[in-house]
Design a protein around this motif. Structure first.
Motif, mmCIF file in Angstrom:
data_model
loop_
_atom_site.group_PDB
_atom_site.id
_atom_site.type_symbol
_atom_site.label_atom_id
_atom_site.label_comp_id
_atom_site.label_asym_id
_atom_site.label_seq_id
_atom_site.Cartn_x
_atom_site.Cartn_y
_atom_site.Cartn_z
ATOM 1 N N ALA A 175 13.552 15.073 -1.598
ATOM 2 C CA ALA A 175 12.716 14.286 -0.414
ATOM 3 C C ALA A 175 12.105 13.185 -1.127
ATOM 4 O O ALA A 175 11.712 13.425 -2.309
ATOM 5 C CB ALA A 175 11.941 15.337 -0.044
ATOM 6 N N PRO A 176 12.339 11.915 -0.543
ATOM 7 C CA PRO A 176 11.794 10.726 -0.778
ATOM 8 C C PRO A 176 10.092 10.980 -0.836
ATOM 9 O O PRO A 176 9.604 11.508 0.042
ATOM 10 C CB PRO A 176 12.379 9.618 0.019
ATOM 11 C CG PRO A 176 12.677 10.411 1.181
ATOM 12 C CD PRO A 176 13.169 11.835 0.779
ATOM 13 N N VAL A 177 9.531 10.132 -1.612
ATOM 14 C CA VAL A 177 8.037 10.015 -1.687
ATOM 15 C C VAL A 177 7.652 8.627 -1.346
ATOM 16 O O VAL A 177 8.141 7.688 -2.007
ATOM 17 C CB VAL A 177 7.672 10.392 -3.014
ATOM 18 C CG1 VAL A 177 5.949 10.270 -3.228
ATOM 19 C CG2 VAL A 177 8.140 12.036 -3.273
ATOM 20 N N LEU A 178 6.622 8.523 -0.340
ATOM 21 C CA LEU A 178 5.950 7.187 0.169
ATOM 22 C C LEU A 178 4.568 7.079 -0.665
ATOM 23 O O LEU A 178 3.799 8.124 -0.763
ATOM 24 C CB LEU A 178 5.750 6.944 1.262
ATOM 25 C CG LEU A 178 5.119 5.979 1.764
ATOM 26 C CD1 LEU A 178 5.731 4.641 1.575
ATOM 27 C CD2 LEU A 178 4.849 6.127 3.507
ATOM 28 N N VAL A 179 4.313 6.158 -1.561
ATOM 29 C CA VAL A 179 3.188 5.936 -2.220
ATOM 30 C C VAL A 179 2.725 4.732 -1.454
ATOM 31 O O VAL A 179 3.064 3.671 -1.624
ATOM 32 C CB VAL A 179 3.442 5.996 -3.796
ATOM 33 C CG1 VAL A 179 1.942 5.826 -4.642
ATOM 34 C CG2 VAL A 179 4.125 6.881 -4.132
ATOM 35 N N VAL A 180 1.147 4.894 -1.182
ATOM 36 C CA VAL A 180 0.289 3.543 -0.795
ATOM 37 C C VAL A 180 -1.002 3.658 -1.575
ATOM 38 O O VAL A 180 -1.499 4.849 -1.629
ATOM 39 C CB VAL A 180 0.020 3.840 0.612
ATOM 40 C CG1 VAL A 180 -0.748 2.683 1.182
ATOM 41 C CG2 VAL A 180 1.245 3.951 1.519
ATOM 42 N N SER A 181 -1.163 2.382 -2.342
ATOM 43 C CA SER A 181 -2.465 2.453 -3.109
ATOM 44 C C SER A 181 -3.163 1.307 -2.497
ATOM 45 O O SER A 181 -2.647 -0.108 -2.109
ATOM 46 C CB SER A 181 -2.250 1.952 -4.440
ATOM 47 O OG SER A 181 -1.756 3.226 -5.225
ATOM 48 N N ASN A 182 -4.552 1.561 -2.282
ATOM 49 C CA ASN A 182 -5.404 0.554 -1.649
ATOM 50 C C ASN A 182 -6.491 0.245 -2.698
ATOM 51 O O ASN A 182 -7.384 1.195 -3.174
ATOM 52 C CB ASN A 182 -5.990 1.112 -0.470
ATOM 53 C CG ASN A 182 -7.185 0.188 0.162
ATOM 54 O OD1 ASN A 182 -7.354 -1.098 -0.206
ATOM 55 N ND2 ASN A 182 -7.937 0.696 1.122
ATOM 56 N N PHE A 183 -6.665 -1.060 -3.358
ATOM 57 C CA PHE A 183 -7.567 -1.169 -4.249
ATOM 58 C C PHE A 183 -8.555 -2.253 -3.779
ATOM 59 O O PHE A 183 -9.431 -2.974 -4.654
ATOM 60 C CB PHE A 183 -6.742 -1.891 -5.440
ATOM 61 C CG PHE A 183 -5.920 -1.129 -6.212
ATOM 62 C CD1 PHE A 183 -6.442 0.181 -6.906
ATOM 63 C CD2 PHE A 183 -4.406 -1.060 -6.105
ATOM 64 C CE1 PHE A 183 -5.682 0.971 -7.572
ATOM 65 C CE2 PHE A 183 -3.714 -0.251 -6.827
ATOM 66 C CZ PHE A 183 -4.396 0.819 -7.548
#
Length: 734
Positions: free
Chosen positions: A656-664
């Motif tokens: 399964a692909p993984v989506l990563v979202v980072s908000n700084f």
């Protein structure tokens, strides 16, 4: 042949410790007329006799021919040599002792040949102090390399530290010395006494191959066996290669054993290896780390060096116990499925008088030219990598830890300082190589040799370079032009991302690509992402203290950063204490601040790191292609205005692909649209803003369904909530 009583000059040379070949004088010999003579030097003895070992019969007393204690005499009616003991009468009474000078050399021809070539990778089996039996007599065989010494003696409590009593046998072709000292064993404290090339007596030296040392401030070596331990880690050793491949999850917990935890009852004392096995191993297992990396455990005189200025390269420091105790700690890690990596320091060594410096009165281990042999940053000496015996010593040491202590990997310290002749030097302070360049050609060949032997003899192990420059192909195969390391620390990633995280969010948009720049070279090496001890010392403060904002924002920033790191390509390394956001800078003389876990914020960071480790190990997309460009794809890399980054981690086919979202930034975004490659539900598997971690609890209710609205080059997209100062991880339901 020598007569029964040697010349006065020969006797005086023995008495003064100046005899070039004491084994030709002392012990049992045949005279020119075929008689058997025994000579002994026993200062303080009133009488010395000869006892036949097989019968216990006293054959006679030797005349004292010099008042200093030199005895010599022929044995009546004896024509053949035989095993004997000396009967010594002195102020302490009368006793029978074995004579060190009756035993032959124990060095074999092949050993001597390999030592002479400088390619005896198991020289530690020959040199150093070994408890052995010789001719049915138990004792210790000592061996040392000192080619320019006029005389080398082993001294200790067993001979009142008198260098005249046990001068060693010299092997002139290879510059090694040896002696078998009967009647002593484990626990004997010793050093070497050397007369240098110019006839001067040198400071007493610890054994370069010593397997144990005294507790500082004492500096002698101690006779210890390293083959007592009955290993019970066969399952780990058999499966180690699979656990340490490039496609395996590798999450490393870096530890300084002396300050990880101390007993509240005795805060001045570090825990022993066995106590650490009981406390540290279960902690590693619970936290989900795959590997334990130890700051150098080789014996070192100065606590403040943290082990990075070692002198006993073959000795696990006695600060925590015996060699067998250290073997027990490694075994406990293996039985828990945890690999052990040692920090290894072949780049330099301290100049303490009892160590390797001017070992035989010459620049033996260190380079003679201070422009090549002295390190200005650390005031230490640099090995002469152009000398085959020095390479033999260092490569053999690497192999020793892997074999005798079952170590799984070596993180090689200060590699950059080895590669460059002008490292930390101004113009005129360094010597160019034969081509006029600044590359240290001898050090390069040494590193290649070390990696070749490590991977050739222990293919399941790994080597990791701490290399802080852009030297190419550090972790590429030697046949492809590389140095042959398995991994390299990504110091550039660490520097850039920590610089970004230290900025107030209001300014981060102007430095957006400090977080993305590392992806331009992320697959040029097999990288480890290090947040190491170097980042929490020398006034840098803790990771938490480097985060901007109020207390809540500092913790949120750190959690978001850890999420970013664990989802970024590369293996992981975290220094102890960072996993629960220790607030102060690391102090090597005190325990970590474990009481902070009473605080929900600190406990929340610890829970996050635990969950990150377990998620990283569970999802192939987060680790299987850590070192391959096919394992990463940007979704949105340029949203500087909002300081948001989004990317995909991709695993082997079928995963399964993984989506990563980072908000700084501290801003929350609702309905934020992000493109995805697959239709369906994307589960929210981790959110660093979760209330359990100390966050605000904003998120996506466990998951989001995609919509057929193209975005970011993908046919589907998600409308998600992006929490403040947070990293969110989604996994596609396939």
């Amino acid at each position: 042949m020598m007569s029964i009583v040697p010349s006065a000059e020969t006797i005086r040379a023995i008495v003064d410790g100046r005899a070039p070949d004491p084994f030709a004088v002392l012990g049992m010999h045949a005279t020119a007329d075929g008689r058997i003579v025994v000579r002994a030097f026993r200062p303080g003895a009133e009488a010395v006799g000869v006892v036949q070992t097989s019968t216990g019969r006293l054959l006679g007393w030797l005349p004292c021919v010099d008042d200093a204690g030199f005895f010599a005499g022929a044995l009546p009616r004896r024509k053949q040599r035989f095993d004997y003991r000396l009967r010594v009468r002195d102020a302490g009474g009368e006793r029978d002792v074995d004579d060190a000078f009756r035993f032959p050399s124990t060095f074999g021809e092949l050993d001597l040949h390999l030592l002479g070539e400088g390619r005896h990778w198991r020289a530690w089996e020959l040199l150093g102090a070994h408890v052995v039996e010789c001719g049915g007599v138990s004792g210790v065989r000592f061996g040392v390399w000192a080619p320019n010494a006029q005389r080398v003696s082993v001294v200790g409590d067993f001979n009142h530290w008198d260098g005249r009593l046990h001068p060693m046998r010299r092997h002139p072709g290879i510059g090694c010395w040896e002696i078998f000292v009967p009647g002593i064993g484990e626990g004997a404290v010793y050093k070497y006494e050397l007369v240098g090339a110019h006839g001067g007596l040198l400071p007493l030296k610890a054994d370069p191959f010593g397997f144990a040392g005294e507790l500082r401030p004492q500096t002698a070596s101690v006779v210890r066996r390293t083959d007592h331990h009955a290993w019970d880690d066969a399952e780990w050793m058999a499966g180690r290669t699979e656990r340490q491949r490039r496609d395996a999850p590798v999450s490393i917990y870096e530890v300084h054993l002396g300050s990880w935890r101390r007993s509240p009852e005795h805060p001045e004392r570090p825990l022993g290896y066995r106590d650490l096995a009981d406390a540290l191993v279960p902690y590693l297992l619970d936290m989900g780390f795959t590997h334990l990396e130890l700051l150098p455990v080789s014996e070192h005189p100065f606590d403040g060096s943290w082990g990075y200025q070692p002198l006993g390269l073959f000795a696990p420091t006695c600060r925590h116990g015996s060699p067998e105790d250290f073997q027990y700690l490694v075994e406990r890690c293996h039985r828990a499925g945890i690999g052990v990596i040692l920090d290894w320091v072949p780049a330099h060594f301290p100049s303490d008088a009892h160590g390797l410096a001017q070992f035989d009165g010459t620049n033996l281990y260190e380079h003679a030219d201070p422009r090549q042999g002295f390190h200005p940053d650390w005031n230490t000496l640099i090995y002469n990598f152009g000398r085959t015996e020095v390479v033999n010593f260092l490569v053999g040491n690497a192999l020793f830890w892997l074999e005798r202590y079952h170590i799984d990997g070596l993180r090689v310290d200060a590699v950059a300082s080895m590669l460059y002749l002008d490292y930390s030097r101004k113009a005129g302070e360094w010597v160019p190589n034969r081509y006029g360049g600044n590359q240290n050609l001898e050090a390069i060949e040494f590193l290649k040799c070390a990696n070749t032997e490590v991977y050739g003899q222990h293919p399941g192990c790994m080597t990791i370079a701490e290399e802080s420059t852009a030297w190419p192909a550090v972790s590429q195969p030697i046949e492809a032009g590389g140095l042959g390391f398995g991994y390299k620390w990504n110091m550039g990633w660490m520097h850039d991302t920590l610089a970004y995280m230290g900025r107030d969010p209001i300014y981060r948009s102007h430095h957006h690509h400090e977080m993305t720049f590392g992806l331009l070279y992320a697959f040029s090496e097999n990288f480890v992402l290090p947040l190491s001890h170097d980042e929490v010392v020398h006034g840098k403060g803790s990771l938490l203290a480097r985060m901007p904002g109020d207390t809540w924002q500092q913790f949120a920033n750190l959690r978001a950063y850890f999420g970013f790191m664990w989802a970024h390509p590369g293996k992981k390394l975290l220094f102890m204490g960072c996993e629960f956001a220790q607030g102060r800078e690391w102090n090597f003389e005190a325990s970590l601040d474990w009481h902070l876990l009473d605080s929900p914020w600190h406990a929340g960071v610890q829970r996050l790191v635990r969950d990150l480790n377990h998620l990283y190990r569970e999802l192939p997309a987060l680790h299987a292609l850590d070192c391959e460009p096919a394992g990463f794809a940007w979704v949105s890399a340029d949203n500087a205005a909002q300081s948001i980054y989004a990317w995909l981690r991709l695993g082997p086919d079928g995963s399964a692909p993984v989506l990563v979202v980072s908000n700084f930034t501290p801003n929350t975004h609702h309905g934020y649209r992000i493109g995805v490659p697959h239709a369906g539900r994307w589960r929210e598997r981790l959110n660093t803003d979760a209330a359990d971690y100390g966050g605000s609890g904003q998120g996506n209710g466990g998951g989001v369904h995609s919509e057929p609205e193209p975005m970011h080059g993908h046919p589907q997209s998600l409308a998600i909530t992006v929490p403040p100062l947070a990293t969110v991880v989604f996994v596609a339901d396939l």
